[in-house]
Design an enzyme around this catalytic site. Sequence first.
Site, PDB file in Angstrom:
ATOM      1  N   HIS A 175       3.033 -35.190  31.784  1.00 42.52           N
ATOM      2  CA  HIS A 175       4.263 -35.353  30.995  1.00 42.52           C
ATOM      3  C   HIS A 175       4.846 -34.015  30.540  1.00 42.52           C
ATOM      4  O   HIS A 175       6.024 -33.938  30.208  1.00 42.52           O
ATOM      5  CB  HIS A 175       4.057 -36.314  29.818  1.00 42.52           C
ATOM      6  N   HIS A 237      -1.962 -29.731  31.809  1.00 39.95           N
ATOM      7  CA  HIS A 237      -0.760 -29.158  31.200  1.00 39.95           C
ATOM      8  C   HIS A 237      -0.702 -27.626  31.254  1.00 39.95           C
ATOM      9  O   HIS A 237       0.293 -27.044  31.676  1.00 39.95           O
ATOM     10  CB  HIS A 237      -0.640 -29.591  29.741  1.00 39.95           C
TER      11      HIS A 237
HETATM   12  C1  BG6 Z   1      -2.228 -35.477  26.240  1.00 43.93           C
HETATM   13  C2  BG6 Z   1      -3.611 -35.248  25.687  1.00 43.93           C
HETATM   14  O1  BG6 Z   1      -2.217 -35.309  27.622  1.00 43.93           O
HETATM   15  O2  BG6 Z   1      -1.328 -34.550  25.649  1.00 43.93           O
HETATM   16  C3  BG6 Z   1      -3.627 -35.360  24.176  1.00 43.93           C
HETATM   17  O3  BG6 Z   1      -4.503 -36.219  26.230  1.00 43.93           O
HETATM   18  C4  BG6 Z   1      -2.589 -34.433  23.577  1.00 43.93           C
HETATM   19  O4  BG6 Z   1      -4.914 -35.052  23.658  1.00 43.93           O
HETATM   20  C5  BG6 Z   1      -1.218 -34.650  24.247  1.00 43.93           C
HETATM   21  O5  BG6 Z   1      -2.507 -34.702  22.190  1.00 43.93           O
HETATM   22  C6  BG6 Z   1      -0.231 -33.592  23.787  1.00 43.93           C
HETATM   23  O6  BG6 Z   1       1.050 -33.935  24.255  1.00 43.93           O
HETATM   24  P1  BG6 Z   1       2.343 -33.473  23.459  1.00 43.93           P
HETATM   25  O7  BG6 Z   1       3.483 -33.846  24.338  1.00 43.93           O
HETATM   26  O8  BG6 Z   1       2.303 -34.189  22.140  1.00 43.93           O
HETATM   27  O9  BG6 Z   1       2.189 -31.999  23.278  1.00 43.93           O
END
Ligand code: BG6
EC number: 1.1.1.49
Length: 486
Positions: A175, A237
């Site tokens: 994402h 990420h």
């Molecule tokens: C997810 C992780 O992929 O990303 C989580 O599993 C994390 O642990 C999250 O909190 C963070 O996403 P964002 O968009 O809130 O930075």
Amino acid sequence: MNNPFDMVLFGGVGDLALRKLIPALYRAYLEGGLAGDSRILPVCRREEDVENYLDRAREALKTHLRDGEYSESVWESFSKLLRAVSLDISKPDEKWDQLGDILGADEQRVRLFYLAIPPAVFGPCCENLSLKGLIHSQSRVVVEKPLGYNAQTSAEINDKIGEFFPENQIFRIDHYLGKETVQNLLALRFSNVLFEHLWDASVIDHIQISISETVGLEGRAGFYDETGALRDMVQNHLLQLLCLIAMESPNSMSARNIRAEKIKVLEALRPLVGDGVDENIVRGQYVAGGLGSQLVPGYLEELDAASSSTETFVAIRAHIDNWRWAGVPFYLRTGKRMEKRCAEIVIQYKNVSHRVYGEGAGKVVPNRLVIRLQPEESIKLVLMAKKMDSLEMELQPVELNLSLSETYDSFKSDAYKRLMLDAAANNSALFIHREEVATAWAWVDPIIDHWRETGSQPHLYRAGSWGPEAADELLEEDGRHWFNAQ
Ligand code: BG6
């Protein structure tokens, strides 16, 4: 606007569906991106979840949408697209035929199967979709991390899905790639002659990529303790962001061209093995501490366990062994329960080669490009300029600031909305190819193996801090420091 499509949402009452996916679909609808005759079919195991689905979805929207986004009138029409169905994913019974009847025989209508379910049931789910003849040429399967636990389990999952869907019908989501500023990063790099010529070891001193979170386990204790920060955030990420920063210019923005460049970066990442792991990586785990005005418990208390060596923080010094980046360290950092929620990329330039102003003019701070992905989205360039209204020649750092959230009033970015609509439109540029997943695991696996073999224990850090001192020391060894978000 996208053509109408059907989305079958497996895991319909799960956390991901209610917290992220249904709100993203609502937003898409609100903004006119979702055709009114699209259908959303959340799949629930229990009949009672089907009966009260609309109530739960409505509650979830009220809780998770931003102020002003929810309205009864939009809900009235949006809810007509929702039709929950009950079935047991692992049993190919008549309930699947009923799902087939709802979907109908139109082979041209796009079908998205969104697997918001544990990877252990991806296999049976895809198998039953195939057995019941629900997969056609316009069907796409959307899957998310955790795509496995290591290279081997990830390959097994990918092989399993691959038995039923060809690679071009598989959409693997990270994402972070749907975040607006992440896409803007590519625009910035590849649409400005300015940066493309100032993007290599000759002018860049080092790069920092930090994702700090204030949240703790959020009710995911079991999952998280098995996973840890390296698998949860770095394997996906952070390495994806690293790829976008470090890759060569793709020939075009096609999925194929972008992926090819990203894979080259992952292949050039210098492996961290044996002692190299201890020398270049710091693991941390939070203990109780003050976060803002709140006192929050430590990891072990949240986990309700006497001991655990799972890391909730990790800081890494990485190198990319290629012509462009030789000698430029990439410092990656992520952690839970840190002082501030922020995702930021800092490109630190080298200092000027010769100082034309004397000591009296003050220090020359090297240029810095700061790309903030969240909480607010901005791009900032730190430059040196003359201090105004000063008779003496005095230098000072000033900021060229592009604040995207302030500039665009109706700035309503939503990574999931963007990615779901892209999958519906068959645009896979922002999705991940299986080779990328495999190459990323190939870099991560030896690190985890080393930790396991040596019984490595994380350094402790106070909740509400910027991580363990050892992470600061990692950069101090190189004469550098972290740029903590203000
Ligand atoms: C997810 C992780 O992929 O990303 C989580 O599993 C994390 O642990 C999250 O909190 C963070 O996403 P964002 O968009 O809130 O930075």
